[in-house]
Scaffold this motif. Structure first.
Motif, mmCIF file in Angstrom:
data_model
loop_
_atom_site.group_PDB
_atom_site.id
_atom_site.type_symbol
_atom_site.label_atom_id
_atom_site.label_comp_id
_atom_site.label_asym_id
_atom_site.label_seq_id
_atom_site.Cartn_x
_atom_site.Cartn_y
_atom_site.Cartn_z
ATOM 1 N N PHE A 1 0.807 -1.350 0.099
ATOM 2 C CA PHE A 1 0.005 -0.058 -0.152
ATOM 3 C C PHE A 1 0.907 1.117 0.058
ATOM 4 C CE2 PHE A 1 -1.712 -3.486 2.611
ATOM 5 C CZ PHE A 1 -2.723 -3.662 1.729
ATOM 6 N N SER A 2 2.003 1.202 0.516
ATOM 7 C CA SER A 2 2.693 2.594 0.765
ATOM 8 C C SER A 2 3.045 3.411 -0.480
ATOM 9 C CB SER A 2 3.995 2.322 1.807
ATOM 10 O OG SER A 2 4.985 1.341 0.953
ATOM 11 N N PHE A 3 3.477 2.602 -1.403
ATOM 12 C CA PHE A 3 4.095 3.335 -2.538
ATOM 13 C C PHE A 3 2.781 3.943 -3.360
ATOM 14 C CE2 PHE A 3 4.743 4.114 -7.209
ATOM 15 C CZ PHE A 3 5.695 4.834 -7.103
ATOM 16 N N SER A 4 1.981 3.303 -3.675
ATOM 17 C CA SER A 4 0.814 3.933 -4.305
ATOM 18 C C SER A 4 -0.295 5.012 -3.196
ATOM 19 C CB SER A 4 -0.436 3.007 -4.566
ATOM 20 O OG SER A 4 -0.956 2.243 -3.522
ATOM 21 N N LEU A 5 -0.134 4.757 -2.034
ATOM 22 C CA LEU A 5 -0.853 5.925 -1.062
ATOM 23 C C LEU A 5 0.095 7.113 -1.294
ATOM 24 C CD1 LEU A 5 -1.661 3.849 1.862
ATOM 25 C CD2 LEU A 5 -3.205 4.599 0.104
ATOM 26 N N ALA A 6 1.418 7.029 -1.252
ATOM 27 C CA ALA A 6 2.450 8.176 -1.151
ATOM 28 C C ALA A 6 2.252 8.723 -2.739
ATOM 29 C CB ALA A 6 3.974 7.640 -0.972
ATOM 30 N N ALA A 7 2.178 7.894 -3.722
ATOM 31 C CA ALA A 7 2.244 8.859 -4.946
ATOM 32 C C ALA A 7 0.773 9.461 -5.093
ATOM 33 C CB ALA A 7 2.330 7.589 -6.156
ATOM 34 N N GLU A 8 -0.241 8.933 -4.811
ATOM 35 C CA GLU A 8 -1.260 9.550 -4.778
ATOM 36 C C GLU A 8 -1.524 10.699 -3.885
ATOM 37 O OE1 GLU A 8 -6.323 8.768 -4.758
ATOM 38 O OE2 GLU A 8 -4.886 7.273 -5.304
ATOM 39 N N LEU A 9 -0.880 10.772 -2.800
ATOM 40 C CA LEU A 9 -0.886 11.856 -1.956
ATOM 41 C C LEU A 9 0.370 12.810 -2.385
ATOM 42 C CD1 LEU A 9 -1.724 10.041 1.476
ATOM 43 C CD2 LEU A 9 -3.040 11.531 0.263
ATOM 44 N N GLY A 10 1.209 12.578 -3.015
ATOM 45 C CA GLY A 10 2.378 13.308 -3.411
ATOM 46 C C GLY A 10 3.190 13.558 -2.249
ATOM 47 N N VAL A 11 3.377 12.483 -1.410
ATOM 48 C CA VAL A 11 4.499 12.544 -0.261
ATOM 49 C C VAL A 11 5.503 11.327 -0.398
ATOM 50 C CG1 VAL A 11 2.645 13.639 1.182
ATOM 51 C CG2 VAL A 11 3.040 11.022 1.192
ATOM 52 N N GLY A 12 6.662 11.421 0.346
ATOM 53 C CA GLY A 12 7.562 10.534 0.357
ATOM 54 C C GLY A 12 7.190 8.838 0.745
ATOM 55 N N CYS A 13 7.880 7.862 0.446
ATOM 56 C CA CYS A 13 7.580 6.442 0.765
ATOM 57 C C CYS A 13 8.658 6.030 1.501
ATOM 58 C CB CYS A 13 7.064 5.793 -0.496
ATOM 59 S SG CYS A 13 6.810 4.088 -0.323
ATOM 60 N N LEU A 14 8.714 5.477 2.593
ATOM 61 C CA LEU A 14 9.962 5.039 3.139
ATOM 62 C C LEU A 14 9.548 3.411 3.626
ATOM 63 C CD1 LEU A 14 10.602 8.177 5.630
ATOM 64 C CD2 LEU A 14 11.505 7.785 3.271
ATOM 65 N N PRO A 15 10.294 2.521 3.338
ATOM 66 C CA PRO A 15 10.285 1.318 3.960
ATOM 67 C C PRO A 15 10.754 0.944 5.412
ATOM 68 C CG PRO A 15 12.023 1.195 2.180
ATOM 69 C CD PRO A 15 11.527 2.721 2.510
ATOM 70 N N VAL A 16 10.109 0.374 6.030
ATOM 71 C CA VAL A 16 10.919 -0.244 7.354
ATOM 72 C C VAL A 16 10.988 -1.679 7.089
ATOM 73 C CG1 VAL A 16 10.389 -0.593 9.855
ATOM 74 C CG2 VAL A 16 10.010 1.640 8.899
ATOM 75 N N ARG A 17 12.193 -2.272 7.188
ATOM 76 C CA ARG A 17 12.231 -3.659 6.828
ATOM 77 C C ARG A 17 12.985 -4.314 8.080
ATOM 78 N NH1 ARG A 17 13.885 -5.229 1.075
ATOM 79 N NH2 ARG A 17 12.627 -6.977 2.097
ATOM 80 N N LYS A 18 12.953 -5.590 7.883
ATOM 81 C CA LYS A 18 13.517 -6.576 8.760
ATOM 82 C C LYS A 18 15.249 -6.470 8.528
ATOM 83 C CE LYS A 18 10.037 -8.433 10.542
ATOM 84 N NZ LYS A 18 9.383 -9.914 10.669
ATOM 85 N N LYS A 19 16.126 -6.849 9.620
ATOM 86 C CA LYS A 19 17.468 -6.865 9.662
ATOM 87 C C LYS A 19 17.942 -7.208 8.277
ATOM 88 C CE LYS A 19 21.533 -7.636 12.608
ATOM 89 N NZ LYS A 19 22.100 -6.783 12.552
ATOM 90 N N GLY A 20 19.024 -6.404 7.983
ATOM 91 C CA GLY A 20 19.775 -7.040 6.812
ATOM 92 C C GLY A 20 19.222 -6.819 5.315
#
Length: 183
Positions: free
Chosen positions: A73-92
């Motif tokens: 969801f994060s990228f399409s939401l960010a793109a539609e809202l015109g804001v940045g998209c940041l991933p939080v991932r598991k270690k490594g």
């Protein structure tokens, strides 16, 4: 939200399938992938998420997607809202220098990471994920983002398992919106 919005939530809820005893006996797994397997439901879910964000978090500056289904969801939401998209991932799983946060799970511990320098001090971040169960991952992500100087303005999830009381593991003062709730 209005009555039409609630009808759309009910329509989404009807599309989400459950799988008993997955991934282990005694667990009832609510599967977001069953809901997004057709284009009309994808559009419906996108609409519901965007409306929820616009109404509840109008000042958002970055959407933070949690590994792994939050990425859906994060990228399409960010793109539609015109804001940045940041991933939080598991270690490594992220290249370069990262900030890390270790947290406890009911069956051990894990570590979440975000790339350094992606968070400017005070950046208004909204965490997005598919599910709030025990709240541990969202709670840890909130603490990680705050340690980087972010202003976590809330979190949005597609589904929430109310019986697990996951909101108790999300830091106090963080507004939580979930579209579909299960007891």
């Amino acid at each position: 939200m209005d009555n039409d919005f609630e009808k759309k939530i009910a329509e989404l809820k009807n599309k989400i399938k459950s799988f008993p005893d997955f991934p282990k006996p005694g667990i009832l797994f609510w599967d977001i992938f069953s809901a997004v397997s057709d284009g009309s439901t994808c559009k419906l879910l996108q609409y519901l998420l965007i409306q929820t964000i616009k109404v509840n978090f109008p000042g958002v500056e970055a959407i933070v997607g949690l590994e792994a289904r939050g990425f859906l969801f994060s990228f399409s939401l960010a793109a539609e809202l015109g804001v940045g998209c940041l991933p939080v991932r598991k270690k490594g799983k992220l290249p370069g220098e990262v900030e890390a946060y270790k947290y406890d799970l009911e069956y051990g511990s894990d570590i979440l990471e975000i790339q350094k320098n992606t968070i400017q001090p005070g950046l208004k971040c909204l965490i997005v994920d598919d599910l709030i169960a025990t709240g541990g991952t969202i709670g840890a992500a909130t603490k990680l983002l705050r340690s980087c100087g972010a202003n976590v303005i809330g979190c949005v999830a597609v589904m929430e398992l109310l019986s697990l009381n996951g909101r108790k593991n999300i830091p106090e003062g963080i507004p939580v919106c979930s579209l579909v709730k299960y007891d």
